[in-house]
Design a protein around this motif. Structure first.
Motif, PDB file in Angstrom:
ATOM      1  N   UNK A  68       0.840  -1.204   0.000  1.00  0.00           N
ATOM      2  CA  UNK A  68       0.000   0.000   0.000  1.00  0.00           C
ATOM      3  C   UNK A  68       0.874   1.251   0.000  1.00  0.00           C
ATOM      4  N   UNK A  69       1.938   1.231   0.804  1.00  0.00           N
ATOM      5  CA  UNK A  69       2.815   2.402   0.854  1.00  0.00           C
ATOM      6  C   UNK A  69       3.559   2.598  -0.467  1.00  0.00           C
ATOM      7  N   UNK A  70       3.855   1.501  -1.154  1.00  0.00           N
ATOM      8  CA  UNK A  70       4.565   1.621  -2.422  1.00  0.00           C
ATOM      9  C   UNK A  70       3.685   2.219  -3.508  1.00  0.00           C
ATOM     10  N   UNK A  71       2.511   1.657  -3.716  1.00  0.00           N
ATOM     11  CA  UNK A  71       1.702   2.081  -4.861  1.00  0.00           C
ATOM     12  C   UNK A  71       0.514   2.967  -4.503  1.00  0.00           C
ATOM     13  N   UNK A  72      -0.134   2.682  -3.397  1.00  0.00           N
ATOM     14  CA  UNK A  72      -1.433   3.316  -3.129  1.00  0.00           C
ATOM     15  C   UNK A  72      -1.298   4.631  -2.369  1.00  0.00           C
ATOM     16  N   UNK A  73      -0.487   4.634  -1.322  1.00  0.00           N
ATOM     17  CA  UNK A  73      -0.368   5.817  -0.459  1.00  0.00           C
ATOM     18  C   UNK A  73       1.095   6.153  -0.176  1.00  0.00           C
ATOM     19  N   UNK A  74       1.867   6.457  -1.218  1.00  0.00           N
ATOM     20  CA  UNK A  74       3.270   6.814  -0.974  1.00  0.00           C
ATOM     21  C   UNK A  74       3.367   8.189  -0.309  1.00  0.00           C
ATOM     22  N   UNK A  75       4.550   8.543   0.167  1.00  0.00           N
ATOM     23  CA  UNK A  75       4.773   9.877   0.718  1.00  0.00           C
ATOM     24  C   UNK A  75       4.353  10.921  -0.330  1.00  0.00           C
ATOM     25  N   UNK A  76       3.794  12.042   0.113  1.00  0.00           N
ATOM     26  CA  UNK A  76       3.330  13.069  -0.840  1.00  0.00           C
ATOM     27  C   UNK A  76       4.381  13.470  -1.870  1.00  0.00           C
TER      28      UNK A  76
END
Length: 250
Positions: A68-76
């Motif tokens: 999720x952090x990689x594709x869906x909700x990465x750092x802004x």
């Protein structure tokens, strides 16, 4: 060095097909909460070594968080790059290996640094050991137990992605033939991922073309002018007679 560059973050092996699943759910237009639920269901009986079997809630959550952090909700700061990578993936799904490699490298620079040390060693020898890679990583991250354990997850991911192969000796790995990247826009995306994975957010074009973190790939030669014309997020600065420095636009 920013928080993203200091963190290790990868606590389980991540298989290539799982990255594809996360990106495909995003391409299908699902929201983050739904994608998270779908990934939990998808990974309920899939293990990092490719076998089927129940996973604990904790290990599954680690993997889902990474995806999720990689594709869906990465750092802004990574969202423009993610959007460009996703658009490229939509048009060229067959080139997913390099796109996913670049995306996870930008989000988790630890992946990029494990790859960099692996590539450096493979440039000198045909085989590399877990111990050799970890010893080099400890110079950067310190002598933490988590460095060795998490490096092992990343190395096992490399094997699962077909970027490395197991040798007959345990803990020893061999290089495989690199994948040729002919598409210049994909190569520029990979340059951008390297700049995002680097605290200084800049690097000499010649060094980026031959970056050991891209050891599974063969990148095409191109000029700095070409890169700056094709990318709205990278500046090119000349220094010396014919050296070119790529840097992320502020």
């Amino acid at each position: 060095m920013g928080k993203r560059h200091e963190a290790i973050g990868i606590k389980q092996a991540i298989r290539f097909e799982w990255m594809q699943k996360a990106a495909n759910l995003l391409l299908a237009g699902l929201d983050a909460k739904t994608i998270r639920q779908e990934l939990h269901e998808f990974l309920a009986d899939r293990k990092g070594n490719g076998s089927e079997g129940e996973r604990s809630d904790q290990t599954r959550t680690f993997v889902v968080d990474n995806l999720v952090k990689t594709w869906v909700s990465p750092d802004p700061v990574l969202v423009p790059f993610r959007d460009a990578a996703l658009a490229f993936l939509r048009k060229h799904p067959s080139m997913g290996l390099a796109v996913h490699w670049g995306m996870i490298s930008a989000v988790y620079p630890f992946w990029f640094n494990v790859a960099r040390q692996t590539g450096r060693l493979l440039a000198l020898q045909d085989q590399v050991t877990h111990t050799q890679i970890v010893n080099r990583l400890k110079e950067q991250y310190g002598d933490r137990q988590t460095v060795s354990r998490c490096a092992q997850y990343v190395i096992r991911s490399f094997v699962a992605w077909g970027a490395l192969k197991d040798s007959e000796a345990k803990g020893c790995y061999e290089k495989v033939a690199p994948v040729s990247i002919a598409d210049s826009d994909l190569a520029i995306l990979m340059f951008e991922s390297a700049l995002l994975a680097t605290p200084e957010a800049k690097g000499a074009l010649g060094l980026l073309l031959n970056n050991p973190a891209f050891f599974p790939f063969q990148l095409p030669v191109m000029t700095g002018d070409f890169v700056s014309q094709r990318s709205e997020r990278i500046d090119v600065v000349r220094y010396g007679l014919d050296d070119e420095l790529l840097k992320l636009k502020a």
